[in-house]
Design a protein around this motif. Structure first.
Motif, PDB file in Angstrom:
ATOM      1  N   HIS A 191      -0.210 -22.521 -14.324  1.00 23.16           N
ATOM      2  CA  HIS A 191      -0.165 -22.135 -15.828  1.00 23.16           C
ATOM      3  C   HIS A 191       0.703 -23.009 -16.724  1.00 23.16           C
ATOM      4  CE1 HIS A 191      -2.241 -18.205 -14.441  1.00 23.16           C
ATOM      5  NE2 HIS A 191      -2.684 -18.348 -15.567  1.00 23.16           N
ATOM      6  N   LEU A 208      -5.512 -20.034 -25.728  1.00 21.43           N
ATOM      7  CA  LEU A 208      -5.922 -19.031 -25.064  1.00 21.43           C
ATOM      8  C   LEU A 208      -5.739 -18.623 -23.760  1.00 21.43           C
ATOM      9  CD1 LEU A 208      -7.480 -16.014 -25.674  1.00 21.43           C
ATOM     10  CD2 LEU A 208      -9.667 -17.213 -25.332  1.00 21.43           C
ATOM     11  N   LEU A 209      -5.118 -17.566 -23.495  1.00 27.20           N
ATOM     12  CA  LEU A 209      -4.622 -17.378 -22.092  1.00 27.20           C
ATOM     13  C   LEU A 209      -5.333 -16.080 -21.681  1.00 27.20           C
ATOM     14  CD1 LEU A 209      -2.877 -18.004 -19.492  1.00 27.20           C
ATOM     15  CD2 LEU A 209      -1.163 -16.431 -20.485  1.00 27.20           C
ATOM     16  N   GLU A 218       5.796 -16.493 -13.755  1.00 29.72           N
ATOM     17  CA  GLU A 218       6.005 -16.000 -15.053  1.00 29.72           C
ATOM     18  C   GLU A 218       7.298 -16.188 -15.677  1.00 29.72           C
ATOM     19  OE1 GLU A 218       6.461 -11.336 -16.824  1.00 29.72           O
ATOM     20  OE2 GLU A 218       5.779 -11.641 -14.631  1.00 29.72           O
ATOM     21  N   LEU A 233       0.073 -19.044 -29.122  1.00 23.84           N
ATOM     22  CA  LEU A 233      -0.693 -18.706 -27.985  1.00 23.84           C
ATOM     23  C   LEU A 233      -1.235 -17.330 -28.070  1.00 23.84           C
ATOM     24  CD1 LEU A 233      -1.004 -18.964 -24.957  1.00 23.84           C
ATOM     25  CD2 LEU A 233       1.295 -18.035 -24.467  1.00 23.84           C
ATOM     26  N   GLY A 235      -3.125 -14.307 -25.982  1.00 25.83           N
ATOM     27  CA  GLY A 235      -3.229 -13.694 -24.848  1.00 25.83           C
ATOM     28  C   GLY A 235      -4.226 -12.493 -24.612  1.00 25.83           C
ATOM     29  N   TRP A 236      -5.009 -12.267 -23.521  1.00 29.68           N
ATOM     30  CA  TRP A 236      -5.476 -11.145 -23.108  1.00 29.68           C
ATOM     31  C   TRP A 236      -5.284 -10.781 -21.956  1.00 29.68           C
ATOM     32  CZ3 TRP A 236      -9.030 -10.058 -19.128  1.00 29.68           C
ATOM     33  CH2 TRP A 236      -9.253  -8.660 -18.734  1.00 29.68           C
ATOM     34  N   ILE A 237      -4.359  -9.730 -21.806  1.00 29.38           N
ATOM     35  CA  ILE A 237      -3.680  -9.380 -20.411  1.00 29.38           C
ATOM     36  C   ILE A 237      -3.470  -7.748 -20.505  1.00 29.38           C
ATOM     37  CG2 ILE A 237      -1.419  -9.304 -18.929  1.00 29.38           C
ATOM     38  CD1 ILE A 237      -0.887 -11.928 -20.037  1.00 29.38           C
ATOM     39  N   ARG A 247       2.760  -8.799 -20.209  1.00 34.07           N
ATOM     40  CA  ARG A 247       2.186  -8.886 -21.568  1.00 34.07           C
ATOM     41  C   ARG A 247       3.272  -8.508 -22.480  1.00 34.07           C
ATOM     42  NH1 ARG A 247       0.190  -4.744 -24.977  1.00 34.07           N
ATOM     43  NH2 ARG A 247      -1.542  -5.588 -26.341  1.00 34.07           N
ATOM     44  N   LEU A 250       5.437 -11.853 -22.635  1.00 38.53           N
ATOM     45  CA  LEU A 250       4.970 -13.041 -23.500  1.00 38.53           C
ATOM     46  C   LEU A 250       5.065 -12.691 -24.738  1.00 38.53           C
ATOM     47  CD1 LEU A 250       2.273 -14.000 -21.204  1.00 38.53           C
ATOM     48  CD2 LEU A 250       4.164 -15.197 -21.505  1.00 38.53           C
ATOM     49  N   ALA A 255       4.254 -14.906 -28.443  1.00 39.87           N
ATOM     50  CA  ALA A 255       2.780 -14.866 -28.140  1.00 39.87           C
ATOM     51  C   ALA A 255       1.790 -13.669 -28.658  1.00 39.87           C
ATOM     52  CB  ALA A 255       2.502 -14.880 -26.710  1.00 39.87           C
ATOM     53  N   MET A 257      -0.644 -11.198 -28.478  1.00 42.46           N
ATOM     54  CA  MET A 257      -1.268 -10.224 -27.244  1.00 42.46           C
ATOM     55  C   MET A 257      -2.222  -9.154 -27.622  1.00 42.46           C
ATOM     56  SD  MET A 257       0.109 -12.417 -25.117  1.00 42.46           S
ATOM     57  CE  MET A 257      -0.210 -11.412 -23.559  1.00 42.46           C
TER      58      MET A 257
END
Length: 280
Positions: A191, A208-209, A218, A233, A235-237, A247, A250, A255, A257
């Motif tokens: 990553h 996009l993560l 991490e 950034l 992110g979908w977590i 999550r 980040l 980020a 999220m």
């Protein structure tokens, strides 16, 4: 205006003697400019000399010398994939994409020296591949591809690609490059390395993560994002289980999220205004 692959990529398919290898080679040829990008195959023993107009060689070194190939898709079974990675690295191939899974750790360890010596980038093993929309695809990424745009996409699960593509189209967004990582990332690109490549790419405005980062990387990713990543950034977590703390970490780094996949398009569009380049 992408990372890892583009219209200038010339691909050797290692494992073209197997039905799965031939099927995925055909799919890669039929996508974008694949007929120009897939230039050779490799089958040990010389039992095959040509497949659907593609010349077939006995080694990666021969294929590279004859065609100028600069990427190798390894589609051999688990027992042969490690040797194929080693062979491609020894031939000086800049990029190797290994879609085969279950490669023994001992085989990867033997290939590690060749990868380091040649500065070869390895994606996989056990990944679904990489694509630059409308240009080239290496691997077996499922579903409909997103349209071309300026958002770098890192997928932990390739099954998310169809939904990402749908939401991108709905909000007038597109991808610069889509990369699928294996789970877990045992030997190939991480990553963090992909984030660094997207940060340096002039054709990428945001990243996009989709899916969590490997636990062991991490902390390094969070530290690098906080101090070096200038691009947004998204992110979908998941918001539960072990990923929840990641999550939060980040998000603390700046980020954007979400834990709801259905809101990715709206969130991304609110962070990045769609921009397009004359790619042709």
């Amino acid at each position: 205006m992408s990372i890892l692959v583009n219209r200038a990529t010339r691909i050797v398919v290692h494992g073209l003697g197997d039905e799965a290898g031939r099927r995925h080679a055909t799919a890669c040829r039929e996508y974008g400019q694949g007929k120009r990008c897939v230039v050779a195959g490799v089958v040990a023993g010389g039992s095959v000399h040509r497949f659907d107009g593609i010349p077939v060689f006995e080694s990666v070194a021969e294929a590279r010398a004859a065609t100028g190939a600069n990427a190798c898709m390894v589609h051999d079974d688990a027992e042969r994939a490690g040797a194929a990675i080693d062979e491609a690295a020894e031939a000086g191939m800049p990029l190797i994409v290994c879609v085969g899974n279950g490669v023994p750790a001992a085989s990867l360890a033997r290939a590690a020296d060749a990868l380091r010596r040649g500065g070869t980038r390895l994606l996989g093993p056990g990944c679904a591949g990489v694509m630059t929309p409308d240009e080239v695809r290496i691997g077996n990424l499922p579903g409909e591809a997103p349209q071309r745009g300026r958002i770098g996409v890192i997928l932990r699960s390739p099954a998310l690609l169809a939904e990402v593509a749908r939401q991108f189209r709905q909000h007038g967004l597109g991808a610069s490059t889509v990369v699928s990582l294996s789970d877990p990332c045992r030997a190939g690109l991480s990553h963090l390395e992909l984030l660094q490549l997207f940060e340096a790419d002039a054709g990428t405005d945001a990243v996009l993560l989709a899916g969590p980062i490997d636990d062991e990387s991490e902390a390094a990713c969070a530290a690098w994002i906080a101090t070096h990543l200038r691009k947004p950034l998204i992110g979908w977590i998941a918001d539960s289980g072990p990923a929840a703390s990641q999550r939060a970490r980040l998000a603390a780094c700046g980020a954007h999220m979400t834990h709801e996949l259905a809101s990715l398009g709206t969130l991304t569009a609110s962070v990045v205004e769609p921009q397009w380049l004359p790619f042709d």
